[in-house]
Each structure stands twice: as structure tokens, then as C-alpha cells.
Write a protein that holds these residues in place. Structure first.
Motif, PDB file in Angstrom:
ATOM      1  N   HIS A  82      73.805  62.093  78.018  1.00 23.78           N
ATOM      2  CA  HIS A  82      72.445  61.529  77.978  1.00 23.78           C
ATOM      3  C   HIS A  82      71.442  62.674  78.034  1.00 23.78           C
ATOM      4  N   ARG A 250      73.384  51.461  73.560  1.00 22.29           N
ATOM      5  CA  ARG A 250      73.232  52.044  74.891  1.00 22.29           C
ATOM      6  C   ARG A 250      71.907  51.497  75.433  1.00 22.29           C
ATOM      7  N   SER A 272      77.122  52.013  77.328  1.00 21.45           N
ATOM      8  CA  SER A 272      76.691  52.472  78.647  1.00 21.45           C
ATOM      9  C   SER A 272      75.349  51.853  79.004  1.00 21.45           C
ATOM     10  N   ASP A 274      72.225  53.276  81.433  1.00 19.55           N
ATOM     11  CA  ASP A 274      71.857  54.566  82.001  1.00 19.55           C
ATOM     12  C   ASP A 274      70.681  54.439  82.963  1.00 19.55           C
ATOM     13  N   ASP A 295      75.927  55.431  83.451  1.00 22.44           N
ATOM     14  CA  ASP A 295      75.595  56.844  83.282  1.00 22.44           C
ATOM     15  C   ASP A 295      74.435  57.158  84.228  1.00 22.44           C
ATOM     16  N   ASP A 327      70.054  64.133  81.732  1.00 17.15           N
ATOM     17  CA  ASP A 327      68.848  63.507  81.189  1.00 17.15           C
ATOM     18  C   ASP A 327      67.837  64.571  80.771  1.00 17.15           C
ATOM     19  N   SER A 367      82.028  57.616  77.290  1.00 15.71           N
ATOM     20  CA  SER A 367      80.677  57.151  77.007  1.00 15.71           C
ATOM     21  C   SER A 367      80.250  57.502  75.589  1.00 15.71           C
TER      22      SER A 367
END
Length: 425
Positions: A82, A250, A272, A274, A295, A327, A367
Motif C-alpha cells: 500500500h 481494494r 484487502s 486498508d 492491511d 502507506d 495481498s
């Protein structure tokens, strides 16, 4: 069989032995640890993983590179699933706003935040975006990351979204780090559509998605499902439309408020969900039932300084597979350091070192739908390997704030040596 590279006398060899699927509950503590380990590579593949000495069928010669792993920890290449890698500008000006008490969503409403980066990204040339992202990729590689996800989302118009994804595609072709692209045109509502967000949703579905698909620029589609951004219904419609174009869903879910994002991720069977800082227990249970990967992004929570973090222990207890990411983005998490994230996950989210390494290897690979080729060390898998200058995994977590990487091997080639990238790519 001839070995090109052999790593021997490894103090701790983390193989992540087990099935190529997300690990849950107690499985997350089983990292397939071997002491006095040995590993052999031929070409871009692993040909042997074990203890002690190589078997007779694997031979070495004068050209074989022998690496002494005494006092070292060897793991699969780390996976960061991510990031917002491709963007223009930076947002250090927001630091004083935060220190004066402005919240993330307040900065966004004032025209800062994501919208500030959108303006910078729209103005930036392809070459400027490429150069900036390449520098970050080199940093990630030096921290042990060999595969990374990269989202668009700082365009919010069709051409800039395509520009971001084209940069990611070219970087993937030229840089050692593998880049997995996600289309995220639904990252914020542009100022001109503030009073008519449905019009922007229509543009995403009817204009952006077809063009992204036409150029085959993204494997995934993501939406920021949050109060004041995209509603649950809008998120569902965008992700269902993306699926029609072959992009897997996602969700940026429940980052700020409990908004039903975790529940939606389970409903539509997203790969996923997140963030999940504000996810409900009911949503977590639904995710566990459907095997949706959580995530978690503790560096973002740390940087936002709200004191709120995702409940990793509850998720693991319920059977939600947990992954970890930086991130990396210019606003809420301006760091490429996945090792620092691993520290936050252990000390703040209370994850054990074993769970942390599971989260940044096999679960993160799952993922990104790469679990059959990366995420663990076994015969036949790609030789993406990190050698840490550390005697054990606990030391990597305990001695925080520095880079423990000694060597990174990507596709069977040494690309980082003594913690530095080896030449230009």
C-alpha cells in the motif's frame, strides 16, 4: 545443479515455510525459522533452502559467489502492498497546521491535503514524476523492499491518472523493484465536484476505468471509503464497475470514522481492506469469515497523531490475515521506511516479531496476488532475498530507527550491498 550464489552459516533463516495463502491466528507466529541455515540460488530462482551444508546434487564452482551469513538474518524480500508512490510536490507546510490542532479532514476541506498534492501532480511532467518516484524506490529497496504496490489518485482527472499509472508501468520495466499498480481515481472529490459528487463518480466509471483498462495499466482498483469522501454505495458501484474491467477491488476502509468499510470489503470480497483504525468488531468478523486481508498502516496513525491505531490483536484473534504497509504518501505518511513500520507494529500494535515478519512477507504477497512466486523462501520461488546485519529477528525490531539491511538480492542479482544500492538501474 550449479549454484550461482550460496548464503551459508546463516544465524537465522526465515523461510515462511507453509502454504501459499494468507496466514492467520497462530500461523502468523510460524515463520519457518532455521538456525545455521543455508540457501542456494541459480539464475533468478532459489534451488535449495535448509540447514548445515548443501546436498551433493548442488555443486559450486569458482564463479559461485559464497556469502557468509554468520551473525546475519536472512528473510524473503519485503513486500509493501500500500503506497502512493507516484506524486508531485510535498506537504511539509501542513506540519504547522497539525501542530496548531487542525485535523486531517479539516486540512482537506481547506483545500490542502490530497487536493494540494493533486495540483502538484497535475503540473508535474512525466519525467519529474518518474525521477521523484525512482528516488523513493531506491530508498525502499535499501530498506529491503523488493515488491511494492503503487496507487494513482493524485490526478482526479483522466489524463493525470493515466500519467501516474504510465510512470508506474515504466518504472516497473526499468527498476529492480517490482511495482504492482492500483487505479485510485476515487481518492478525493475534486473541488469542482464538491456539490455534485455523483458526476465525478460517473466520470470514474464511464471515462477513467475504460481508459485505464484499455492500456492495461492497473491490476487493482481502490476507493477512499470515508465520511466526507466516497460513500459505501459509491464505493460499491466503482469497485463493481472496475471488476467488470478485470481490476480486483481494494478499499481504504474506516480510517477516520466507523463507516462500514470493513463490512463492504467483506460483502464484495475485496482483496484487502486498508487502514481499519475505526473498523467495527462486526466488520472484522465479516472480514475473517471471507478471508479479507487487513492491511494495517501504523506509520499513518503515528503521523496523524490522533492516538488511534488499528486493533491488530483483535483482528489476529478473530482470524483476519494481517499485512503491513508504509502507506508512503506526501501527506499522512511521508516515509519509505518499512522497517520503522515494523517497529510501530510491534511496539504499538503489540504484534510479535514473528507476526510482523509474516505480515511484511507472505501476507503482503497474498495481498498483491504474488504468493506463488514471492513471500517465502523455498525451492522454485523467485530469489528475492534480504540479508540483515542482525543476529536475529528480535534485534531488527528492538534496535529501531536505523536500516539493518546489508544485502538485497532481487531476481537472483545483488542490487543492494552494505546497505546501498549497487549502481544505477
Amino acid at each position: 545443479m550449479k549454484a550461482d550464489i550460496v548464503i551459508k552459516n546463516i544465524s537465522q533463516l526465515v523461510t515462511m515455510e507453509g502454504p501459499d495463502r494468507p496466514r492467520i491466528k497462530e500461523e502468523m507466529k510460524n515463520i519457518g525459522l532455521i538456525e545455521n541455515g543455508i540457501l542456494a540460488i541459480s539464475g533468478d530462482e532459489i534451488i535449495y533452502v535448509g540447514e548445515g551444508e548443501l546436498p551433493e546434487y548442488i555443486v559450486t564452482c569458482d564463479e559461485t559467489l559464497i556469502i557468509d551469513g554468520t551473525g546475519k538474518t536472512v528473510t524473503p524480500g519485503l513486500v509493501d502492498p500500500h503506497t502512493h508512490l507516484i506524486h508531485g510536490g510535498s506537504r511539509e507546510n501542513e506540519l504547522s497546521m497539525k501542530l496548531n490542532g487542525m485535523k486531517y479532514m479539516d486540512i482537506l476541506k481547506a483545500g490542502g491535503g490530497i487536493l494540494s498534492t493533486v495540483r502538484a501532480t497535475q503540473k508535474a511532467s512525466f519525467e519529474e514524476l518518474y525521477t521523484k518516484a525512482e528516488k523513493s524506490l531506491n530508498t525502499m529497496l535499501e530498506f529491503g523492499v523488493t515488491t511494492v504496490e503503487a496507487k494513482s489518485g493524485y490526478g482526479l482527472d483522466t489524463e493525470t491518472e493515466l500519467k501516474q499509472l504510465r510512470v508506474a508501468k515504466e518504472l516497473n520495466e526499468r527498476h529492480p523493484v517490482d511495482i504492482v499498480s492500483t487505479f485510485m481515481g476515487a481518492h478525493a472529490i475534486p473541488a469542482e465536484y464538491k456539490d455534485s459528487p455523483e458526476k465525478f463518480v460517473d466520470i470514474i466509471i464511464n471515462e477513467m476505468l475504460p481508459k485505464v483498462a484499455e492500456e492495461n495499466l492497473a491490476e487493482f482498483c481502490d476507493v477512499f471509503c470515508e465520511e466526507g469522501v466516497f460513500t459505501v454505495d459509491q464505493t460499491r458501484r466503482i469497485l463493481n464497475a472496475a471488476r467488470e474491467y478485470g481490476m480486483l477491488p481494494r478499499v481504504h476502509a474506516d480510517e477516520i470514522e466507523p463507516f462500514g468499510g470493513a463490512e463492504l470489503a467483506a460483502e464484495i470480497e475485496a482483496i484487502s481492506a486498508d487502514h481499519l483504525v475505526a473498523a467495527s468488531e462486526a466488520g472484522m468478523r465479516m472480514m475473517a469469515d471471507k478471508g479479507i486481508i487487513a492491511d494495517l498502516l501504523p506509520a499513518t496513525s503515528f503521523n496523524l497523531a490522533t492516538g488511534k491505531f488499528a486493533n491488530a490483536r483483535k483482528m489476529i484473534e478473530l482470524g483476519v490475515p494481517v499485512a503491513l504497509s508504509t502507506d508512503y504518501n506526501p501527506g499522512s505518511s511521508p516515509t519509505e521506511n518499512l522497517q520503522l513500520v515494523m517497529y510501530f507494529a510491534s511496539l504499538i500494535l503489540r504484534m510479535t516479531p514473528e507476526e510482523v515478519f509474516t505480515a511484511v512477507t507472505i501476507n503482503s504477497a497474498c495481498s498483491l496476488r504474488r504468493e506463488e512466486i514471492i513471500g517465502s523462501l523455498r525451492k522454485g520461488k523467485r530469489a528475492d532475498i534480504v540479508i540483515f546485519d542482525s543476529p536475529n529477528i528480535n534485534y531488527i525490531i528492538y534496535h529501531f530507527g536505523i536500516n539493518h539491511v546489508d544485502i538485497v538480492i532481487k531476481n537472483g542479482k545483488i542490487v543492494v550491498e552494505k546497505g546501498r544500492t549497487k549502481g544505477a538501474f
